[in-house]
Design an enzyme around this catalytic site. Sequence first.
Site, PDB file in Angstrom:
ATOM      1  N   VAL A  22       0.832  -1.203   0.000  1.00  0.00           N
ATOM      2  CA  VAL A  22       0.000   0.000   0.000  1.00  0.00           C
ATOM      3  C   VAL A  22       0.867   1.254   0.000  1.00  0.00           C
ATOM      4  CG1 VAL A  22      -1.664   1.334   1.351  1.00  0.00           C
ATOM      5  CG2 VAL A  22      -1.943  -1.137   1.120  1.00  0.00           C
ATOM      6  N   ASP A  40      10.699   2.976   6.366  1.00  0.00           N
ATOM      7  CA  ASP A  40      10.278   1.636   6.753  1.00  0.00           C
ATOM      8  C   ASP A  40      11.313   1.069   7.721  1.00  0.00           C
ATOM      9  OD1 ASP A  40       8.166  -0.566   5.302  1.00  0.00           O
ATOM     10  OD2 ASP A  40       9.782  -1.412   6.513  1.00  0.00           O
ATOM     11  N   THR A  90      -2.575  -3.706   9.517  1.00  0.00           N
ATOM     12  CA  THR A  90      -3.345  -3.921  10.752  1.00  0.00           C
ATOM     13  C   THR A  90      -3.944  -5.329  10.676  1.00  0.00           C
ATOM     14  OG1 THR A  90      -5.100  -2.643   9.665  1.00  0.00           O
ATOM     15  CG2 THR A  90      -3.893  -1.566  11.441  1.00  0.00           C
ATOM     16  N   THR A 125      -6.283   0.199   7.969  1.00  0.00           N
ATOM     17  CA  THR A 125      -7.668  -0.162   8.289  1.00  0.00           C
ATOM     18  C   THR A 125      -7.817  -0.397   9.782  1.00  0.00           C
ATOM     19  OG1 THR A 125      -7.936  -1.201   6.132  1.00  0.00           O
ATOM     20  CG2 THR A 125      -9.522  -1.801   7.841  1.00  0.00           C
ATOM     21  N   CYS A 265      -7.215  -7.648   3.771  1.00  0.00           N
ATOM     22  CA  CYS A 265      -8.394  -6.789   3.813  1.00  0.00           C
ATOM     23  C   CYS A 265      -9.686  -7.578   4.021  1.00  0.00           C
ATOM     24  CB  CYS A 265      -8.477  -5.969   2.520  1.00  0.00           C
ATOM     25  SG  CYS A 265      -7.106  -4.807   2.301  1.00  0.00           S
ATOM     26  N   ARG A 336       1.360 -13.579   2.817  1.00  0.00           N
ATOM     27  CA  ARG A 336       0.807 -13.335   4.159  1.00  0.00           C
ATOM     28  C   ARG A 336      -0.711 -13.532   4.149  1.00  0.00           C
ATOM     29  NH1 ARG A 336       2.759  -7.438   5.215  1.00  0.00           N
ATOM     30  NH2 ARG A 336       2.169  -7.383   3.015  1.00  0.00           N
TER      31      ARG A 336
END
Length: 436
Positions: A22, A40, A90, A125, A265, A336
């Site tokens: 993202v 990062d 998240t 999110t 998501c 992931r």
Amino acid sequence: MNLYEQLINKKEKLSLIGLGYVGMPIAVAFARKLDVVGFDLNEEKIRLYQSGKDPTKEVGDDVIKAASIQFTADSSRLREAKFHIVAVPTPVNDDHTPDLLPVKGACEILGRNLVKGSIVVFESTVYPGVTEDICVGILEHESGLKCGKDFKIGYSPERINPGDKVHRLETIKKIVSGMDEDTLDVIAKVYELVVQAGVYRAESIKVAEAAKVIENSQRDINIAFMNELSIIFNRMGIDTRAVLEAAGTKWNFLQFYPGLVGGHCIGVDPYYLTYKAEMLGYHSQIILSGRRINDSMGKYVAENCVKNLIAADKNVRNARVAVLGFTFKENCPDTRNTKVIDIVKELQEYGINPFIYDTEADSAEARRLYGIKLSNRNEIKDMDAVIMAVAHEEFCKYSMKEIDGLFKDNPKILLDIKGLLNRKEYEEAGYSYWRL
């Protein structure tokens, strides 16, 4: 001169905190217009970006090489920026409760380097209330500054679809929100620099947070309905895809299909919403029911592989089964939260150690997260069964002759999870063909 004007005149910088699937596309887009600091914690990832490599495959090596982003793992460089975008993951814990450690950690790092006059926008999110009730407190504690006086906050949920070359940051309308009208105006104008589709100004931060979690919850519920239909029609001996194609001729029939629901998501966001609902004393009925169905589909696929082996009079224990695809979605290296691992684990319960082949997948990540060693293409032969689990472009191009070459003998057991192939052709060719 407000912060927006300072940014476009390059008197101030924008920072991106979290350079994953993202964050990286966002950083690249803004770097075409503004001075950007890309931060990062992963030093290896930063080294790759600095050398012009794109491990996410979202924008490509050439774009990374050409980008003017100031890549860094040094958090003190965040002090150079005044407009900050937080785009860290998240996830959820094993018990499906929200894991806010990444976003809290980002707030701690940013808070220690926050300067007066800054605006902080969260893209991660979260459930409604996290930005104002949790993130603000951490930022204030670490910085010694006061929100509303020394810095402002906003929320703009990410809508990037990893691996999708059509629906990109620039082409998807962006929801933006701010703690007050002035902040909202600055945030909206900044995002309008890169989002060609325009922005939607939400009336509050909580509304923007809620909009994000229900977008993916809605998709999750619809896919769960398709998965349940697949289970029902499979027992009836009816092809689900044929039913959906027939029903799809009606103008208002929604085009959803059964499948594995993984990623960061759709398979995660509903749990954020139901967690907050539980805190308020409401136990979700529909949302959690959909989650249970979708979380069970990997096991369901593996069970049907075993049933087909038994029906073909093949030994289940130590059967040679190939799983084509391991990432959470097609044409994307991210493993992931892939639901293919559920198929693998269930097969192993039956004494099968499947051969997993996926040239798109990040092999180091697969080994680290799951202890999975990906197979080479030349190992995928003499199979008793083949599970086409992910619709990578490579697999979509396979001819029947190529698929024939994967098997040991007849009957050839083929589980086409995504419905990539022509069922009739393969059944006429003698295959034992199964799909959701």
